[in-house]
Design a protein around this motif. Structure first.
Motif, PDB file in Angstrom:
ATOM      1  N   ILE A  56       0.809  -1.225   0.000  1.00  0.00           N
ATOM      2  CA  ILE A  56       0.000   0.000   0.000  1.00  0.00           C
ATOM      3  C   ILE A  56       0.840   1.273   0.000  1.00  0.00           C
ATOM      4  CG2 ILE A  56      -0.390   0.392   2.483  1.00  0.00           C
ATOM      5  CD1 ILE A  56      -3.457   0.706   1.556  1.00  0.00           C
ATOM      6  N   CYS A  57       2.033   1.227   0.548  1.00  0.00           N
ATOM      7  CA  CYS A  57       2.847   2.447   0.629  1.00  0.00           C
ATOM      8  C   CYS A  57       3.161   3.050  -0.745  1.00  0.00           C
ATOM      9  CB  CYS A  57       4.107   2.187   1.442  1.00  0.00           C
ATOM     10  SG  CYS A  57       3.714   1.951   3.212  1.00  0.00           S
ATOM     11  N   PRO A  58       3.524   2.261  -1.762  1.00  0.00           N
ATOM     12  CA  PRO A  58       3.716   2.870  -3.089  1.00  0.00           C
ATOM     13  C   PRO A  58       2.426   3.460  -3.666  1.00  0.00           C
ATOM     14  CG  PRO A  58       4.741   0.693  -2.994  1.00  0.00           C
ATOM     15  CD  PRO A  58       3.932   0.861  -1.740  1.00  0.00           C
ATOM     16  N   ILE A  59       1.293   2.946  -3.244  1.00  0.00           N
ATOM     17  CA  ILE A  59       0.008   3.484  -3.710  1.00  0.00           C
ATOM     18  C   ILE A  59      -0.189   4.889  -3.160  1.00  0.00           C
ATOM     19  CG2 ILE A  59      -2.504   3.190  -3.614  1.00  0.00           C
ATOM     20  CD1 ILE A  59      -1.917   0.114  -3.614  1.00  0.00           C
ATOM     21  N   PHE A  60       0.213   5.126  -1.913  1.00  0.00           N
ATOM     22  CA  PHE A  60       0.121   6.474  -1.355  1.00  0.00           C
ATOM     23  C   PHE A  60       0.917   7.452  -2.200  1.00  0.00           C
ATOM     24  CE2 PHE A  60      -0.390   4.465   3.102  1.00  0.00           C
ATOM     25  CZ  PHE A  60      -1.746   4.327   2.929  1.00  0.00           C
ATOM     26  N   THR A  61       2.100   7.043  -2.606  1.00  0.00           N
ATOM     27  CA  THR A  61       2.931   7.896  -3.469  1.00  0.00           C
ATOM     28  C   THR A  61       2.232   8.130  -4.806  1.00  0.00           C
ATOM     29  OG1 THR A  61       4.927   7.061  -2.408  1.00  0.00           O
ATOM     30  CG2 THR A  61       5.195   8.114  -4.569  1.00  0.00           C
ATOM     31  N   GLY A  62       1.631   7.088  -5.366  1.00  0.00           N
ATOM     32  CA  GLY A  62       0.896   7.225  -6.623  1.00  0.00           C
ATOM     33  C   GLY A  62      -0.284   8.169  -6.500  1.00  0.00           C
ATOM     34  N   ILE A  63      -0.964   8.127  -5.362  1.00  0.00           N
ATOM     35  CA  ILE A  63      -2.089   9.036  -5.140  1.00  0.00           C
ATOM     36  C   ILE A  63      -1.585  10.474  -5.092  1.00  0.00           C
ATOM     37  CG2 ILE A  63      -3.849   9.736  -3.468  1.00  0.00           C
ATOM     38  CD1 ILE A  63      -4.176   6.725  -2.787  1.00  0.00           C
ATOM     39  N   LEU A  64      -0.488  10.684  -4.404  1.00  0.00           N
ATOM     40  CA  LEU A  64       0.081  12.037  -4.355  1.00  0.00           C
ATOM     41  C   LEU A  64       0.526  12.495  -5.740  1.00  0.00           C
ATOM     42  CD1 LEU A  64       2.110  11.946  -1.033  1.00  0.00           C
ATOM     43  CD2 LEU A  64       0.010  13.213  -1.507  1.00  0.00           C
ATOM     44  N   ASP A  65       0.991  11.569  -6.561  1.00  0.00           N
ATOM     45  CA  ASP A  65       1.404  11.924  -7.920  1.00  0.00           C
ATOM     46  C   ASP A  65       0.228  12.338  -8.803  1.00  0.00           C
ATOM     47  OD1 ASP A  65       4.048  11.393  -7.269  1.00  0.00           O
ATOM     48  OD2 ASP A  65       4.090   9.419  -8.243  1.00  0.00           O
ATOM     49  N   VAL A  66      -0.927  11.724  -8.623  1.00  0.00           N
ATOM     50  CA  VAL A  66      -2.097  12.039  -9.451  1.00  0.00           C
ATOM     51  C   VAL A  66      -2.873  13.243  -8.912  1.00  0.00           C
ATOM     52  CG1 VAL A  66      -3.871  10.543  -8.413  1.00  0.00           C
ATOM     53  CG2 VAL A  66      -3.894  10.944 -10.852  1.00  0.00           C
ATOM     54  N   GLU A  67      -2.695  13.588  -7.653  1.00  0.00           N
ATOM     55  CA  GLU A  67      -3.459  14.685  -7.062  1.00  0.00           C
ATOM     56  C   GLU A  67      -3.297  16.011  -7.796  1.00  0.00           C
ATOM     57  OE1 GLU A  67      -5.930  17.095  -4.930  1.00  0.00           O
ATOM     58  OE2 GLU A  67      -5.962  14.945  -5.241  1.00  0.00           O
ATOM     59  N   PRO A  68      -2.090  16.410  -8.258  1.00  0.00           N
ATOM     60  CA  PRO A  68      -2.002  17.681  -9.001  1.00  0.00           C
ATOM     61  C   PRO A  68      -2.872  17.690 -10.263  1.00  0.00           C
ATOM     62  CG  PRO A  68       0.174  16.995  -8.306  1.00  0.00           C
ATOM     63  CD  PRO A  68      -0.763  15.853  -7.998  1.00  0.00           C
ATOM     64  N   ARG A  69      -2.957  16.548 -10.919  1.00  0.00           N
ATOM     65  CA  ARG A  69      -3.811  16.451 -12.112  1.00  0.00           C
ATOM     66  C   ARG A  69      -5.275  16.626 -11.725  1.00  0.00           C
ATOM     67  NH1 ARG A  69      -1.870  12.028 -15.172  1.00  0.00           N
ATOM     68  NH2 ARG A  69      -0.881  13.524 -16.523  1.00  0.00           N
ATOM     69  N   LEU A  70      -5.695  16.019 -10.616  1.00  0.00           N
ATOM     70  CA  LEU A  70      -7.080  16.163 -10.159  1.00  0.00           C
ATOM     71  C   LEU A  70      -7.375  17.604  -9.745  1.00  0.00           C
ATOM     72  CD1 LEU A  70      -7.471  12.891  -8.062  1.00  0.00           C
ATOM     73  CD2 LEU A  70      -8.218  13.312 -10.422  1.00  0.00           C
ATOM     74  N   ILE A  90      -8.265  14.536 -18.892  1.00  0.00           N
ATOM     75  CA  ILE A  90      -9.323  13.704 -18.324  1.00  0.00           C
ATOM     76  C   ILE A  90      -8.979  12.229 -18.533  1.00  0.00           C
ATOM     77  CG2 ILE A  90     -11.740  13.008 -18.636  1.00  0.00           C
ATOM     78  CD1 ILE A  90     -12.299  16.037 -19.227  1.00  0.00           C
ATOM     79  N   ASP A  91      -8.563  11.877 -19.734  1.00  0.00           N
ATOM     80  CA  ASP A  91      -8.193  10.486 -20.027  1.00  0.00           C
ATOM     81  C   ASP A  91      -6.981  10.046 -19.211  1.00  0.00           C
ATOM     82  OD1 ASP A  91     -10.274  10.237 -21.830  1.00  0.00           O
ATOM     83  OD2 ASP A  91      -9.001  10.554 -23.604  1.00  0.00           O
ATOM     84  N   ALA A  92      -5.983  10.912 -19.089  1.00  0.00           N
ATOM     85  CA  ALA A  92      -4.780  10.572 -18.331  1.00  0.00           C
ATOM     86  C   ALA A  92      -5.102  10.362 -16.851  1.00  0.00           C
ATOM     87  CB  ALA A  92      -3.723  11.651 -18.509  1.00  0.00           C
ATOM     88  N   ALA A  93      -5.937  11.236 -16.287  1.00  0.00           N
ATOM     89  CA  ALA A  93      -6.322  11.084 -14.880  1.00  0.00           C
ATOM     90  C   ALA A  93      -7.092   9.780 -14.675  1.00  0.00           C
ATOM     91  CB  ALA A  93      -7.163  12.268 -14.426  1.00  0.00           C
ATOM     92  N   SER A  94      -7.977   9.475 -15.591  1.00  0.00           N
ATOM     93  CA  SER A  94      -8.727   8.230 -15.508  1.00  0.00           C
ATOM     94  C   SER A  94      -7.791   7.023 -15.559  1.00  0.00           C
ATOM     95  CB  SER A  94      -9.748   8.152 -16.645  1.00  0.00           C
ATOM     96  OG  SER A  94     -10.378   6.892 -16.639  1.00  0.00           O
ATOM     97  N   ASP A  95      -6.825   7.060 -16.456  1.00  0.00           N
ATOM     98  CA  ASP A  95      -5.863   5.959 -16.564  1.00  0.00           C
ATOM     99  C   ASP A  95      -5.041   5.823 -15.290  1.00  0.00           C
ATOM    100  OD1 ASP A  95      -6.793   5.516 -19.141  1.00  0.00           O
ATOM    101  OD2 ASP A  95      -5.058   6.465 -20.119  1.00  0.00           O
ATOM    102  N   ASP A  96      -4.572   6.948 -14.741  1.00  0.00           N
ATOM    103  CA  ASP A  96      -3.785   6.920 -13.503  1.00  0.00           C
ATOM    104  C   ASP A  96      -4.600   6.330 -12.354  1.00  0.00           C
ATOM    105  OD1 ASP A  96      -1.667   8.099 -14.840  1.00  0.00           O
ATOM    106  OD2 ASP A  96      -1.982  10.097 -13.958  1.00  0.00           O
ATOM    107  N   LEU A  97      -5.852   6.737 -12.246  1.00  0.00           N
ATOM    108  CA  LEU A  97      -6.714   6.227 -11.187  1.00  0.00           C
ATOM    109  C   LEU A  97      -6.981   4.734 -11.366  1.00  0.00           C
ATOM    110  CD1 LEU A  97      -9.197   9.201 -10.887  1.00  0.00           C
ATOM    111  CD2 LEU A  97      -7.530   8.468  -9.163  1.00  0.00           C
TER     112      LEU A  97
END
Length: 175
Positions: A56-70, A90-97
């Motif tokens: 789960i810890c790398p997922i937290f980093t991934g969430i922080l990475d996508v937050e600026p896009r959101l 919109i497509d990139a954010a969807s893919d990241d999520l």
């Protein structure tokens, strides 16, 4: 230090809180210490906890990475008007999520972190569903409002984080 999120706190506040708590900030005092070197409470499955932390810890980093896009999409929505020019974002954010959701689905079971994992999946699904609906017709009259009102975090997420941290969630030594 105790973390409390108001019902309308932005996702970024939640994510920073998650990262701070999971990476070693001191949570509210508990009956037993938490962390990778703490003496586990009776019945704690150390292997399950460690596998959960590592996943789960790398997922937290991934969430922080996508937050600026959101955040940018929320801002674009707040600006109003036709959002057709934001189709790529919109497509990139969807893919990241989607990647984050797949990763969350693969997080191993651990009782102290089960609710946190569930709430993260639920929150990211809600955000992605909204983004996908806008992506279907970014020129729709409701697209800007839908982006501006992307779902926010909730207090149950804070409670779930505290429970997981009390059970031993720590990203300090996770790979």
């Amino acid at each position: 230090m105790q973390f409390r999120l108001r019902r309308a706190a932005p996702v970024s506040v939640l994510l920073v809180t998650i990262l701070l708590v999971a990476c070693g900030a001191e949570p509210a005092p508990t009956a037993s210490p938490a962390g990778p070197f703490a003496t586990p409470a009776a019945g704690v499955d150390i292997a399950a906890r460690d596998a959960y932390n590592a996943a789960i810890c790398p997922i937290f980093t991934g969430i922080l990475d996508v937050e600026p896009r959101l955040t940018a999409l929320r801002g674009a929505g707040a600006a109003g008007g036709d959002r057709s020019g934001h189709a790529a974002e919109i497509d990139a954010a969807s893919d990241d999520l989607n990647v984050l959701l797949d990763d969350l689905e693969a997080v191993p079971e651990w009782s102290a972190g089960a609710n946190l994992r569930f709430l993260l999946i639920t929150a990211l699904h809600a955000i992605r569903a909204r983004i996908l609906s806008v992506g279907e017709d970014p020129g729709a009259g409701t697209a800007a409002e839908a982006l501006a009102s992307l779902p926010f975090s909730s207090e149950p997420m804070d409670v779930a984080m505290q429970s997981a941290v009390s059970g031993g969630l720590s990203c300090e030594n996770a790979s």
